[in-house]
Design a protein around this motif. Structure first.
Motif, PDB file in Angstrom:
ATOM      1  N   LYS A   5       0.840  -1.247  -0.076  1.00  0.00           N
ATOM      2  CA  LYS A   5      -0.115  -0.064   0.000  1.00  0.00           C
ATOM      3  C   LYS A   5       0.892   1.354   0.029  1.00  0.00           C
ATOM      4  N   ARG A   6       0.321   2.133  -0.760  1.00  0.00           N
ATOM      5  CA  ARG A   6       1.184   3.423  -0.815  1.00  0.00           C
ATOM      6  C   ARG A   6       0.734   4.278   0.144  1.00  0.00           C
ATOM      7  N   ILE A   7       1.394   4.933   0.959  1.00  0.00           N
ATOM      8  CA  ILE A   7       1.348   5.747   2.131  1.00  0.00           C
ATOM      9  C   ILE A   7       1.869   7.286   1.990  1.00  0.00           C
ATOM     10  N   ALA A  85      -3.793   9.656  -7.247  1.00  0.00           N
ATOM     11  CA  ALA A  85      -4.683   8.582  -7.331  1.00  0.00           C
ATOM     12  C   ALA A  85      -3.922   7.189  -6.627  1.00  0.00           C
ATOM     13  N   GLU A  86      -2.693   7.217  -6.661  1.00  0.00           N
ATOM     14  CA  GLU A  86      -1.757   6.036  -6.320  1.00  0.00           C
ATOM     15  C   GLU A  86      -1.836   5.923  -4.669  1.00  0.00           C
ATOM     16  N   ILE A  87      -2.338   6.926  -3.972  1.00  0.00           N
ATOM     17  CA  ILE A  87      -2.004   6.801  -2.458  1.00  0.00           C
ATOM     18  C   ILE A  87      -3.227   6.071  -1.791  1.00  0.00           C
ATOM     19  N   ASP A  88      -2.984   5.079  -1.047  1.00  0.00           N
ATOM     20  CA  ASP A  88      -4.167   4.306  -0.463  1.00  0.00           C
ATOM     21  C   ASP A  88      -4.333   4.653   0.881  1.00  0.00           C
ATOM     22  N   TYR A  89      -3.244   5.301   1.483  1.00  0.00           N
ATOM     23  CA  TYR A  89      -3.597   5.712   3.062  1.00  0.00           C
ATOM     24  C   TYR A  89      -2.720   6.880   3.479  1.00  0.00           C
ATOM     25  N   THR A  90      -3.643   7.835   4.021  1.00  0.00           N
ATOM     26  CA  THR A  90      -3.005   9.059   4.496  1.00  0.00           C
ATOM     27  C   THR A  90      -2.817   9.234   6.193  1.00  0.00           C
ATOM     28  N   ALA A  91      -1.717   9.353   6.489  1.00  0.00           N
ATOM     29  CA  ALA A  91      -1.469   9.453   8.091  1.00  0.00           C
ATOM     30  C   ALA A  91      -1.166  10.992   8.357  1.00  0.00           C
ATOM     31  N   THR A 170      -9.993   6.055   0.040  1.00  0.00           N
ATOM     32  CA  THR A 170     -11.429   5.658  -0.183  1.00  0.00           C
ATOM     33  C   THR A 170     -12.318   6.146   0.636  1.00  0.00           C
ATOM     34  N   ALA A 171     -12.423   5.926   2.004  1.00  0.00           N
ATOM     35  CA  ALA A 171     -13.027   6.718   3.093  1.00  0.00           C
ATOM     36  C   ALA A 171     -12.947   8.142   2.996  1.00  0.00           C
ATOM     37  N   LEU A 172     -11.894   8.483   2.952  1.00  0.00           N
ATOM     38  CA  LEU A 172     -11.448  10.305   2.823  1.00  0.00           C
ATOM     39  C   LEU A 172     -12.258  10.866   1.615  1.00  0.00           C
ATOM     40  N   ALA A 173     -12.570  10.061   0.635  1.00  0.00           N
ATOM     41  CA  ALA A 173     -13.265  10.645  -0.750  1.00  0.00           C
ATOM     42  C   ALA A 173     -14.401  10.673  -0.349  1.00  0.00           C
ATOM     43  N   LYS A 174     -15.043   9.841   0.557  1.00  0.00           N
ATOM     44  CA  LYS A 174     -16.537   9.979   0.694  1.00  0.00           C
ATOM     45  C   LYS A 174     -17.047  10.860   1.584  1.00  0.00           C
ATOM     46  N   ILE A 175     -16.343  11.527   2.368  1.00  0.00           N
ATOM     47  CA  ILE A 175     -16.662  12.744   3.344  1.00  0.00           C
ATOM     48  C   ILE A 175     -16.499  14.162   3.196  1.00  0.00           C
ATOM     49  N   PRO A 176     -16.960  15.034   3.410  1.00  0.00           N
ATOM     50  CA  PRO A 176     -16.750  16.479   2.858  1.00  0.00           C
ATOM     51  C   PRO A 176     -15.650  17.212   3.512  1.00  0.00           C
ATOM     52  N   ILE A 177     -14.497  16.784   3.349  1.00  0.00           N
ATOM     53  CA  ILE A 177     -13.540  17.184   4.036  1.00  0.00           C
ATOM     54  C   ILE A 177     -13.071  18.469   3.902  1.00  0.00           C
ATOM     55  N   ARG A 178     -13.468  19.263   2.934  1.00  0.00           N
ATOM     56  CA  ARG A 178     -13.237  20.515   2.861  1.00  0.00           C
ATOM     57  C   ARG A 178     -14.202  21.274   3.577  1.00  0.00           C
TER      58      ARG A 178
END
Length: 316
Positions: A5-7, A85-91, A170-178
């Motif tokens: 996974k790309r981090i 698009a290649e990043i899977d997880y963001t810490a 993928t979860a981050l893209a679901k929520i209105p993070i802005r």
């Protein structure tokens, strides 16, 4: 890469010229991208990041000309991560070197192996937390933990103020993070967003680290601001989770309990003290009705809380 996974790691920093180099040097080699957010620093923080960028193509610097708050820094970092698009997880690792780099592996193991959407650190389970964490922080953290449970619906989560987190993109893209809270309180806001979307969340034990860092939290402003935010998040979650997305009768129990308390119990309590002050003795009829109605209100809210906890436990 970590387990194929790309981090990405978001590093918010403001005036961290002393501790930021230690933070960047400590980030593990398996991290694919480092996004540093300089939130209006007036010291050498930007120059230090630029020096690191000369020796590493992993690092990206986003600058705020004026301070915009920790929440906005994280928003910009998350948005930048989503662009790849290649990043899977963001810490998230703060720039004050308060988060041990070895604990990143603990967080990643939990979120990847258990297929979670979001995982955060929990410092309160460490046996030596009472020795390492300042007492005022420990007390405030404990109180906010209880309030955050009700606001977000994740009743099993502890230490909500810990900013050491990993989220699946993928979860981050679901929520209105802005739309996330720009200042302090973002921790509860993102948890509430994730709950509304039905995301799987948990926390894992990490070590508490306190050294040269200086907290930028001003308690006089922080406590009332975060408390007001948690109240808003509570009602937002009830509306979007249990009425808009999936109706649940627990909102009726909450509504009935709140109605009795604010529109019946409080007026009766005022009447009780007025009559007691006027006649010098407790009005028995008012007291009996007050106790009876308060019991109904309390039981209704307890039942709603139990249903809320059970619903969220089954979803996990």
């Amino acid at each position: 890469m970590y387990r194929t996974k790309r981090i990405a790691v978001v590093v918010p920093a403001m005036n961290e010229e002393i501790l930021l180099p230690l933070t960047l040097k400590g980030i593990p080699d398996y991290v694919d991208r480092i996004i540093v957010i300089d939130d209006g620093s007036t010291d050498k923080t930007p120059a230090i990041v630029n020096d690191f960028m000369k020796n590493s193509d992993k690092i990206t610097l986003i600058r705020h000309e004026v301070n915009q708050g920790l929440g906005q820094s994280l928003i910009d970092g998350y948005v930048k991560s989503l662009e790849d698009a290649e990043i899977d997880y963001t810490a998230v690792m703060a720039g004050d070197n308060q988060m041990h780099p070895d604990d990143l592996k603990v967080l990643l193991e939990a979120i990847i192996i258990r297929n979670l959407d979001y995982v955060k650190g929990n410092r309160l389970l460490q046996p030596d937390v009472f020795e390492k964490m300042p007492r005022y922080r420990l007390l405030g953290n404990s109180l906010l933990t209880i309030l955050t449970k009700f606001a977000t619906g994740y009743y099993y989560i502890m230490d909500p103020q810990c900013g050491y987190t990993v989220i699946k993109n993928t979860a981050l893209a679901k929520i209105p993070i802005r739309k996330m809270k720009k200042g302090f309180g973002y921790n509860a806001d993102i948890l509430c967003m994730l709950n509304i979307q039905g995301c799987k969340v948990d926390d894992v034990e990490i070590r508490p680290i306190y050294g040269q860092e200086k907290s930028k939290i001003k308690l006089r402003k922080y406590i009332p601001e975060v408390s007001a935010l948690l109240i808003r998040l509570f009602f937002r979650r009830l509306w979007k989770r249990y009425i808009v997305r999936d109706f649940n009768p627990l909102v009726l129990f909450y509504g009935f309990g709140f109605f009795l308390f604010f529109f019946v119990v409080i007026p009766l309590l005022v009447r009780f003290f007025v009559l007691f002050n006027r006649y010098g003795q407790a009005p028995q009829t008012t007291l009996i009705i007050l106790v009876f109605i308060f019991s109904f209100s309390f039981q209704s809210m307890l039942f709603a809380i139990w249903m809320d906890m059970d619903y969220n436990k089954r979803r996990q």
